[in-house]
Write a protein that holds these residues in place. Sequence first.
Motif, PDB file in Angstrom:
ATOM      1  N   THR A   1       0.860  -1.177   0.000  1.00 20.19           N
ATOM      2  CA  THR A   1       0.000   0.000   0.000  1.00 20.19           C
ATOM      3  C   THR A   1       0.896   1.226   0.000  1.00 20.19           C
ATOM      4  OG1 THR A   1      -1.816  -1.099   1.147  1.00 20.19           O
ATOM      5  CG2 THR A   1      -1.698   1.294   1.323  1.00 20.19           C
ATOM      6  N   VAL A   2       0.629   2.159  -0.883  1.00 18.93           N
ATOM      7  CA  VAL A   2       1.472   3.351  -1.014  1.00 18.93           C
ATOM      8  C   VAL A   2       0.608   4.604  -0.966  1.00 18.93           C
ATOM      9  CG1 VAL A   2       3.406   2.286  -2.211  1.00 18.93           C
ATOM     10  CG2 VAL A   2       1.427   3.043  -3.519  1.00 18.93           C
ATOM     11  N   SER A   3       1.252   5.715  -0.721  1.00 17.42           N
ATOM     12  CA  SER A   3       0.510   6.945  -0.457  1.00 17.42           C
ATOM     13  C   SER A   3       1.191   8.155  -1.083  1.00 17.42           C
ATOM     14  CB  SER A   3       0.409   7.181   1.051  1.00 17.42           C
ATOM     15  OG  SER A   3      -0.233   6.109   1.704  1.00 17.42           O
ATOM     16  N   TRP A   4       0.441   9.238  -1.163  1.00 17.58           N
ATOM     17  CA  TRP A   4       0.972  10.562  -1.434  1.00 17.58           C
ATOM     18  C   TRP A   4       0.832  11.396  -0.168  1.00 17.58           C
ATOM     19  CZ3 TRP A   4       3.693  11.976  -5.637  1.00 17.58           C
ATOM     20  CH2 TRP A   4       3.570  11.192  -6.796  1.00 17.58           C
ATOM     21  N   ILE A   5       1.880  12.124   0.144  1.00 25.31           N
ATOM     22  CA  ILE A   5       1.936  13.029   1.291  1.00 25.31           C
ATOM     23  C   ILE A   5       2.432  14.362   0.766  1.00 25.31           C
ATOM     24  CG2 ILE A   5       3.158  13.485   3.469  1.00 25.31           C
ATOM     25  CD1 ILE A   5       3.301  10.373   3.793  1.00 25.31           C
ATOM     26  N   ARG A   6       1.975  15.449   1.328  1.00 30.90           N
ATOM     27  CA  ARG A   6       2.460  16.754   0.898  1.00 30.90           C
ATOM     28  C   ARG A   6       2.845  17.600   2.101  1.00 30.90           C
ATOM     29  NH1 ARG A   6      -3.182  19.507  -1.418  1.00 30.90           N
ATOM     30  NH2 ARG A   6      -4.201  19.827   0.617  1.00 30.90           N
ATOM     31  N   ARG A   7       3.723  18.558   1.829  1.00 32.30           N
ATOM     32  CA  ARG A   7       4.131  19.490   2.889  1.00 32.30           C
ATOM     33  C   ARG A   7       4.224  20.881   2.289  1.00 32.30           C
ATOM     34  NH1 ARG A   7       8.478  17.540   6.912  1.00 32.30           N
ATOM     35  NH2 ARG A   7       9.743  17.293   5.059  1.00 32.30           N
ATOM     36  N   ALA A   8       3.394  21.765   2.787  1.00 31.78           N
ATOM     37  CA  ALA A   8       3.405  23.164   2.364  1.00 31.78           C
ATOM     38  C   ALA A   8       4.438  23.932   3.180  1.00 31.78           C
ATOM     39  CB  ALA A   8       2.022  23.775   2.546  1.00 31.78           C
ATOM     40  N   PRO A   9       4.930  25.036   2.657  1.00 31.29           N
ATOM     41  CA  PRO A   9       5.931  25.828   3.383  1.00 31.29           C
ATOM     42  C   PRO A   9       5.443  26.215   4.769  1.00 31.29           C
ATOM     43  CG  PRO A   9       5.730  26.612   1.141  1.00 31.29           C
ATOM     44  CD  PRO A   9       4.630  25.608   1.336  1.00 31.29           C
ATOM     45  N   GLY A  10       6.251  25.955   5.768  1.00 35.72           N
ATOM     46  CA  GLY A  10       5.915  26.340   7.135  1.00 35.72           C
ATOM     47  C   GLY A  10       4.886  25.466   7.817  1.00 35.72           C
ATOM     48  N   LYS A  11       4.472  24.390   7.171  1.00 37.04           N
ATOM     49  CA  LYS A  11       3.456  23.505   7.748  1.00 37.04           C
ATOM     50  C   LYS A  11       4.001  22.092   7.890  1.00 37.04           C
ATOM     51  CE  LYS A  11      -0.526  26.036   5.920  1.00 37.04           C
ATOM     52  NZ  LYS A  11      -1.803  25.921   5.155  1.00 37.04           N
ATOM     53  N   GLY A  12       3.316  21.310   8.687  1.00 37.95           N
ATOM     54  CA  GLY A  12       3.695  19.920   8.842  1.00 37.95           C
ATOM     55  C   GLY A  12       3.212  19.079   7.671  1.00 37.95           C
ATOM     56  N   PRO A  13       3.670  17.852   7.573  1.00 40.48           N
ATOM     57  CA  PRO A  13       3.239  16.979   6.486  1.00 40.48           C
ATOM     58  C   PRO A  13       1.749  16.663   6.582  1.00 40.48           C
ATOM     59  CG  PRO A  13       4.523  15.752   8.099  1.00 40.48           C
ATOM     60  CD  PRO A  13       4.638  17.191   8.469  1.00 40.48           C
ATOM     61  N   GLU A  14       1.127  16.538   5.435  1.00 44.49           N
ATOM     62  CA  GLU A  14      -0.299  16.234   5.347  1.00 44.49           C
ATOM     63  C   GLU A  14      -0.492  15.008   4.461  1.00 44.49           C
ATOM     64  OE1 GLU A  14      -2.580  19.150   3.231  1.00 44.49           O
ATOM     65  OE2 GLU A  14      -4.522  18.273   3.775  1.00 44.49           O
ATOM     66  N   TRP A  15      -1.165  14.010   4.970  1.00 40.11           N
ATOM     67  CA  TRP A  15      -1.508  12.854   4.163  1.00 40.11           C
ATOM     68  C   TRP A  15      -2.524  13.279   3.104  1.00 40.11           C
ATOM     69  CZ3 TRP A  15      -6.496  10.601   4.124  1.00 40.11           C
ATOM     70  CH2 TRP A  15      -6.612   9.470   3.301  1.00 40.11           C
TER      71      TRP A  15
ATOM     72  N   ALA B   1       2.524  22.813  -2.554  1.00 39.38           N
ATOM     73  CA  ALA B   1       3.318  22.073  -1.575  1.00 39.38           C
ATOM     74  C   ALA B   1       4.353  21.239  -2.320  1.00 39.38           C
ATOM     75  CB  ALA B   1       2.426  21.148  -0.752  1.00 39.38           C
ATOM     76  N   VAL B   2       5.239  20.641  -1.561  1.00 37.59           N
ATOM     77  CA  VAL B   2       6.082  19.576  -2.106  1.00 37.59           C
ATOM     78  C   VAL B   2       5.326  18.275  -1.883  1.00 37.59           C
ATOM     79  CG1 VAL B   2       8.287  18.386  -2.015  1.00 37.59           C
ATOM     80  CG2 VAL B   2       8.182  20.855  -1.607  1.00 37.59           C
ATOM     81  N   TYR B   3       5.173  17.513  -2.957  1.00 36.55           N
ATOM     82  CA  TYR B   3       4.426  16.263  -2.904  1.00 36.55           C
ATOM     83  C   TYR B   3       5.402  15.088  -2.914  1.00 36.55           C
ATOM     84  CZ  TYR B   3      -0.037  18.572  -3.574  1.00 36.55           C
ATOM     85  OH  TYR B   3      -1.167  19.354  -3.399  1.00 36.55           O
TER      86      TYR B   3
END
Length: 118
Positions: free
Chosen positions: A33-47, A92-94
């Motif tokens: 099982t695999v996922s995408w996670i993103r992180r916007a500037p100044g924020k924590g990672p978001e599933w 964000a960075v994905y």
Amino acid sequence: EVQLVESGGDLVQPGGSLRLSCAASGFAFSTLTVSWIRRAPGKGPEWVSTIPPGGTFTRYAHSVKGRFTISRDNAKNPLYLQMNSLTPDDAAVYYCARCPSLCSELYWGQGTQVTVSS
């Protein structure tokens, strides 16, 4: 060597679309099982989204449901994220990740930048 290499990030206008890809190697991609996670500037990672080995029963974060579609090609080992109706909040960075939800960065790729701006 385990590798996850994302691509497809770009600058896009609000309302636009992008398709992200993740090339996986060095592990049994088709069985995980695999996922995408993103992180916007100044924020924590978001599933963002998760897909099981068979490709059915996909899951999405509420913030992207109905706009993003996760898919995979087990024969060629890429993972995809089709993103439509993008908003500045999607910038964000994905990262693709070999885990079923939010997890340690040890299991992420190097990321691809998505910028949404007019």
